[in-house]
Design a protein around this motif. Structure first.
Motif, PDB file in Angstrom:
ATOM      1  N   THR A 100      21.996  19.901  72.337  1.00 49.87           N
ATOM      2  CA  THR A 100      20.639  19.449  72.643  1.00 49.87           C
ATOM      3  C   THR A 100      20.457  19.228  74.135  1.00 49.87           C
ATOM      4  O   THR A 100      19.447  19.642  74.723  1.00 49.87           O
ATOM      5  N   ALA A 124      13.917  17.209  72.711  1.00 47.65           N
ATOM      6  CA  ALA A 124      15.023  16.624  71.950  1.00 47.65           C
ATOM      7  C   ALA A 124      14.674  16.553  70.467  1.00 47.65           C
ATOM      8  O   ALA A 124      15.502  16.874  69.599  1.00 47.65           O
ATOM      9  N   GLN A 127      14.817  20.140  68.936  1.00 49.81           N
ATOM     10  CA  GLN A 127      16.165  20.664  68.746  1.00 49.81           C
ATOM     11  C   GLN A 127      16.918  19.906  67.658  1.00 49.81           C
ATOM     12  O   GLN A 127      17.663  20.507  66.874  1.00 49.81           O
TER      13      GLN A 127
END
Length: 218
Positions: A100, A124, A127
């Motif tokens: 990430t 974030a 992902q």
């Protein structure tokens, strides 16, 4: 549980099975976001797709590290199938964390962007949503659910195609569609958080299925 997760990660590192999915992830993010000057939401969609594939591959590798005999020994040593399944899930999530970070930083190095904290938060979330979904697919396509690697690969491909191409299907297709729609990051943070919660629930359900199959076959 910490020792079990550490054991799973150490075994993965020593087996070097992480190299291929790591290279795949890096290559996809680099190619798909190279010289990109567009909105970061579209960039997050590319990184999320790369994460989906890498997380599936890595989780399949984690779940299939041991042959049946070795798996029986590890199961007994760790206290049962439930702890082993939980350890595998946690190890998969731990592996997704550095990916990430890489998926957030690499597009900024190969493209031209001026990110805000909200942009990074959305990236974030996107992902991790794809990471949890990929981990769920990986659990269902690996031992003990699917004993033969060829059948597991076929099942993983089918599930990934359905999740990515199924129009409006949450969490992945809906997420990628929204990210590709050139919205502002602030407009998508809340809805993407809900998709992340759904992906986490799917991962939990996949872990329950994997545990149930392992118990039944033993």
């Amino acid at each position: 549980m910490t020792a079990l997760v550490r054991y799973r990660l150490t075994t993965l590192l020593l087996s070097q099975r992480y190299l291929a999915p790591l290279l795949l992830f890096t290559a996809l993010v680099t190619v798909l976001t190279s010289n990109d000057t567009g909105p970061l939401t579209a960039t997050h969609a590319a990184s999320g797709l790369a994460m989906l594939l890498a997380a599936t591959w890595l989780t399949t590798a984690l779940a299939g590290l041991e042959d049946p005999t070795h798996r029986a020994v590890v199961t007994a040593a760790t206290g049962g199938h439930r702890r082993l399944a939980t350890g595998t899930v946690l190890a998969a999530l731990v592996v997704c964390l550095p990916l990430t970070v890489l998926g957030l930083v690499l597009p900024l190095l190969v493209g031209t962007h001026d990110p805000t904290p909200v942009d990074l938060l959305l990236g974030a979330e996107a992902q991790l949503t794809c990471g949890c979904t990929g981990a769920a697919v990986g659990l269902l396509a690996a031992r003990p659910v699917v004993r033969r690697q060829g059948y597991g690969l076929l099942l993983a491909l089918v599930l990934l195609l359905v999740l990515t191409l199924g129009k409006g299907l949450p969490p992945v297709n809906l997420l990628l569609t929204r990210l590709s729609g050139h919205h502002r990051s602030a407009e998508l943070v809340g809805s993407t958080g809900l998709l992340l919660a759904l992906a986490a629930a799917l991962l939990g359900a996949a872990a329950v299925v994997a545990h149930a199959v392992a118990v039944r076959r033993d």
